[in-house]
Design a protein around this motif. Structure first.
Motif, PDB file in Angstrom:
ATOM      1  N   VAL A 140       9.683  56.275  -2.519  1.00 18.98           N
ATOM      2  CA  VAL A 140       8.430  56.288  -1.769  1.00 18.98           C
ATOM      3  C   VAL A 140       7.342  56.952  -2.610  1.00 18.98           C
ATOM      4  N   PHE A 141       6.129  56.442  -2.461  1.00 23.88           N
ATOM      5  CA  PHE A 141       4.977  57.069  -3.123  1.00 23.88           C
ATOM      6  C   PHE A 141       3.724  56.787  -2.316  1.00 23.88           C
ATOM      7  N   ARG A 142       2.727  57.623  -2.529  1.00 23.96           N
ATOM      8  CA  ARG A 142       1.440  57.452  -1.860  1.00 23.96           C
ATOM      9  C   ARG A 142       0.420  56.914  -2.849  1.00 23.96           C
ATOM     10  N   THR A 143      -0.474  56.100  -2.352  1.00 21.52           N
ATOM     11  CA  THR A 143      -1.521  55.548  -3.199  1.00 21.52           C
ATOM     12  C   THR A 143      -2.753  55.266  -2.347  1.00 21.52           C
ATOM     13  N   ALA A 144      -3.803  54.816  -2.974  1.00 18.81           N
ATOM     14  CA  ALA A 144      -5.022  54.444  -2.267  1.00 18.81           C
ATOM     15  C   ALA A 144      -5.026  52.939  -2.022  1.00 18.81           C
ATOM     16  N   ARG A 145      -5.502  52.531  -0.882  1.00 16.78           N
ATOM     17  CA  ARG A 145      -5.552  51.112  -0.577  1.00 16.78           C
ATOM     18  C   ARG A 145      -6.467  50.399  -1.584  1.00 16.78           C
ATOM     19  N   GLY A 146      -5.958  49.342  -2.184  1.00 18.27           N
ATOM     20  CA  GLY A 146      -6.731  48.612  -3.188  1.00 18.27           C
ATOM     21  C   GLY A 146      -6.444  49.056  -4.605  1.00 18.27           C
ATOM     22  N   ALA A 147      -5.792  50.227  -4.769  1.00 16.52           N
ATOM     23  CA  ALA A 147      -5.419  50.690  -6.109  1.00 16.52           C
ATOM     24  C   ALA A 147      -4.248  49.836  -6.613  1.00 16.52           C
ATOM     25  N   THR A 148      -4.055  49.832  -7.926  1.00 14.66           N
ATOM     26  CA  THR A 148      -3.014  48.976  -8.508  1.00 14.66           C
ATOM     27  C   THR A 148      -1.639  49.183  -7.884  1.00 14.66           C
ATOM     28  N   PRO A 149      -1.169  50.432  -7.657  1.00 11.49           N
ATOM     29  CA  PRO A 149       0.165  50.587  -7.065  1.00 11.49           C
ATOM     30  C   PRO A 149       0.297  49.945  -5.691  1.00 11.49           C
ATOM     31  N   SER A 150      -0.818  49.827  -4.947  1.00 12.27           N
ATOM     32  CA  SER A 150      -0.756  49.234  -3.611  1.00 12.27           C
ATOM     33  C   SER A 150      -0.427  47.746  -3.655  1.00 12.27           C
ATOM     34  N   LEU A 151      -0.631  47.110  -4.824  1.00  4.60           N
ATOM     35  CA  LEU A 151      -0.328  45.689  -4.968  1.00  4.60           C
ATOM     36  C   LEU A 151       1.168  45.413  -4.933  1.00  4.60           C
ATOM     37  N   ALA A 152       1.969  46.474  -4.960  1.00  2.00           N
ATOM     38  CA  ALA A 152       3.417  46.300  -4.878  1.00  2.00           C
ATOM     39  C   ALA A 152       3.839  45.783  -3.509  1.00  2.00           C
ATOM     40  N   CYS A 153       3.073  46.099  -2.472  1.00  3.00           N
ATOM     41  CA  CYS A 153       3.469  45.762  -1.111  1.00  3.00           C
ATOM     42  C   CYS A 153       3.655  44.260  -0.926  1.00  3.00           C
ATOM     43  N   GLY A 154       4.782  43.917  -0.334  1.00  2.00           N
ATOM     44  CA  GLY A 154       5.086  42.518  -0.076  1.00  2.00           C
ATOM     45  C   GLY A 154       5.661  41.783  -1.265  1.00  2.00           C
ATOM     46  N   SER A 198       6.919  64.957  -4.087  1.00  9.57           N
ATOM     47  CA  SER A 198       5.823  64.827  -5.039  1.00  9.57           C
ATOM     48  C   SER A 198       4.548  64.311  -4.372  1.00  9.57           C
ATOM     49  N   ALA A 199       3.453  65.005  -4.605  1.00 12.22           N
ATOM     50  CA  ALA A 199       2.142  64.559  -4.140  1.00 12.22           C
ATOM     51  C   ALA A 199       1.395  63.935  -5.311  1.00 12.22           C
ATOM     52  N   PRO A 200       0.489  62.976  -5.050  1.00 14.41           N
ATOM     53  CA  PRO A 200      -0.247  62.330  -6.149  1.00 14.41           C
ATOM     54  C   PRO A 200      -1.067  63.337  -6.948  1.00 14.41           C
ATOM     55  N   TRP A 201      -0.854  63.371  -8.256  1.00  9.38           N
ATOM     56  CA  TRP A 201      -1.627  64.259  -9.106  1.00  9.38           C
ATOM     57  C   TRP A 201      -3.096  63.872  -9.127  1.00  9.38           C
ATOM     58  N   ALA A 202      -3.372  62.587  -8.925  1.00  8.41           N
ATOM     59  CA  ALA A 202      -4.755  62.110  -9.051  1.00  8.41           C
ATOM     60  C   ALA A 202      -5.658  62.660  -7.958  1.00  8.41           C
ATOM     61  N   GLY A 203      -5.066  63.149  -6.868  1.00  7.07           N
ATOM     62  CA  GLY A 203      -5.870  63.719  -5.800  1.00  7.07           C
ATOM     63  C   GLY A 203      -6.660  62.655  -5.046  1.00  7.07           C
ATOM     64  N   GLY A 204      -7.645  63.085  -4.291  1.00  4.71           N
ATOM     65  CA  GLY A 204      -8.453  62.153  -3.522  1.00  4.71           C
ATOM     66  C   GLY A 204      -7.709  61.651  -2.294  1.00  4.71           C
ATOM     67  N   ARG A 205      -8.302  60.709  -1.614  1.00  4.17           N
ATOM     68  CA  ARG A 205      -7.714  60.156  -0.393  1.00  4.17           C
ATOM     69  C   ARG A 205      -6.674  59.104  -0.758  1.00  4.17           C
ATOM     70  N   ARG A 206      -5.428  59.424  -0.596  1.00  2.00           N
ATOM     71  CA  ARG A 206      -4.325  58.513  -0.914  1.00  2.00           C
ATOM     72  C   ARG A 206      -3.334  58.566   0.243  1.00  2.00           C
ATOM     73  N   ASP A 207      -3.687  57.841   1.308  1.00  4.42           N
ATOM     74  CA  ASP A 207      -2.906  57.928   2.525  1.00  4.42           C
ATOM     75  C   ASP A 207      -2.112  56.665   2.820  1.00  4.42           C
ATOM     76  N   MET A 208      -1.932  55.807   1.818  1.00  3.55           N
ATOM     77  CA  MET A 208      -1.128  54.603   1.993  1.00  3.55           C
ATOM     78  C   MET A 208       0.262  54.857   1.419  1.00  3.55           C
ATOM     79  N   TRP A 209       1.267  54.804   2.271  1.00 10.28           N
ATOM     80  CA  TRP A 209       2.639  55.015   1.835  1.00 10.28           C
ATOM     81  C   TRP A 209       3.287  53.685   1.473  1.00 10.28           C
ATOM     82  N   VAL A 210       3.975  53.673   0.351  1.00 13.52           N
ATOM     83  CA  VAL A 210       4.705  52.481  -0.097  1.00 13.52           C
ATOM     84  C   VAL A 210       6.173  52.863  -0.252  1.00 13.52           C
ATOM     85  N   ARG A 211       7.053  52.010   0.263  1.00 15.74           N
ATOM     86  CA  ARG A 211       8.487  52.248   0.166  1.00 15.74           C
ATOM     87  C   ARG A 211       9.126  51.099  -0.613  1.00 15.74           C
TER      88      ARG A 211
END
Length: 224
Positions: A140-154, A198-211
């Motif tokens: 599991v990791f947290r990311t921002a919606r629209g950021a590259t890691p969020s493209l993993a979903c689906g 682990s929390a995102p080092w990049a900081g900012g609003r990253r409230d999208m969880w990906v599993r």
């Protein structure tokens, strides 16, 4: 706890680059300050002093002794190689290469930290680092919606984590392949926030969880 740095507010926290790196390295090896001092032939109070005082300036001899005791290099302890990619040292004379079992892969992944996720994008595959945790045998990791890691979903994705020990030309890597999905249940999000390490080092609003639920888990280890 005997021999370990006690934390009371900010009191007792490692200070300065050397202190933080020293504490992190001995923690990674599972050593107390007393055990580290015994390995280095130093007084435990001196090791504690190095960890807690940013103005501590040990000589090169002391640094070499500490590096040897902690199975690392002076550059790593002092941060001299912070911007240099790992793996620059020569291979060991008689390296031992082994495949890891699924159980070993799971155990190594569960140490948490930074891994890399490979995701499909409009311009082709992209590999990006993420701060991750392992919860219920899933990544599991947290990311921002629209950021590259969020493209993993689906998508079916690859996730890789590794550790490299330049001082001894050895290390391991684990590769997970699985289906990634966005966590949308509020109770599950709350539970992940409580259990994730682990929390995102990049900081900012990253409230999208990906599993990522691995269907394949493989790994390799090289010992010098």
């Amino acid at each position: 706890m005997t021999g370990q740095t006690q934390v009371n507010g900010t009191k007792g926290l490692p200070s300065g680059d050397l202190g933080r790196r020293l504490a992190a390295r001995r923690s990674r090896l599972g050593l107390t300050t007393e055990e580290t001092a015994a390995r280095a032939g130093m007084a435990p109070s001196y090791v504690t002093h190095l960890e807690r005082h940013p103005d501590a300036a040990p000589g090169r001899g002391a640094l070499l002794t500490l590096a040897a005791a902690l199975q690392t290099t002076v550059s790593e302890l002092t941060g001299g190689d912070a911007d240099v990619p790992p793996g620059r040292e020569q291979a060991g004379r008689a390296p031992e290469f082994t495949e890891l079992s699924r159980a070993e892969c799971t155990e190594l992944l569960s140490t948490h930290g930074v891994g890399r996720v490979a995701v499909p994008t409009a311009l082709g595959p992209a590999i990006v680092p993420v701060n991750y945790s392992v919860v219920d045998d899933t990544i599991v990791f947290r990311t921002a919606r629209g950021a590259t890691p969020s493209l993993a979903c689906g998508c079916l994705v690859a996730f890789e984590a590794d550790r490299v020990d330049d001082a001894f030309s050895q290390g391991w890597s684990v590769l997970a392949r699985g289906y990634a999905r966005e966590v949308t249940d509020s109770d599950e999000e709350r539970r992940l926030a409580e259990r994730a390490y682990s929390a995102p080092w990049a900081g900012g609003r990253r409230d999208m969880w990906v599993r990522v639920e691995p269907y394949a888990l493989t790994g390799r280890r090289i010992l010098a």
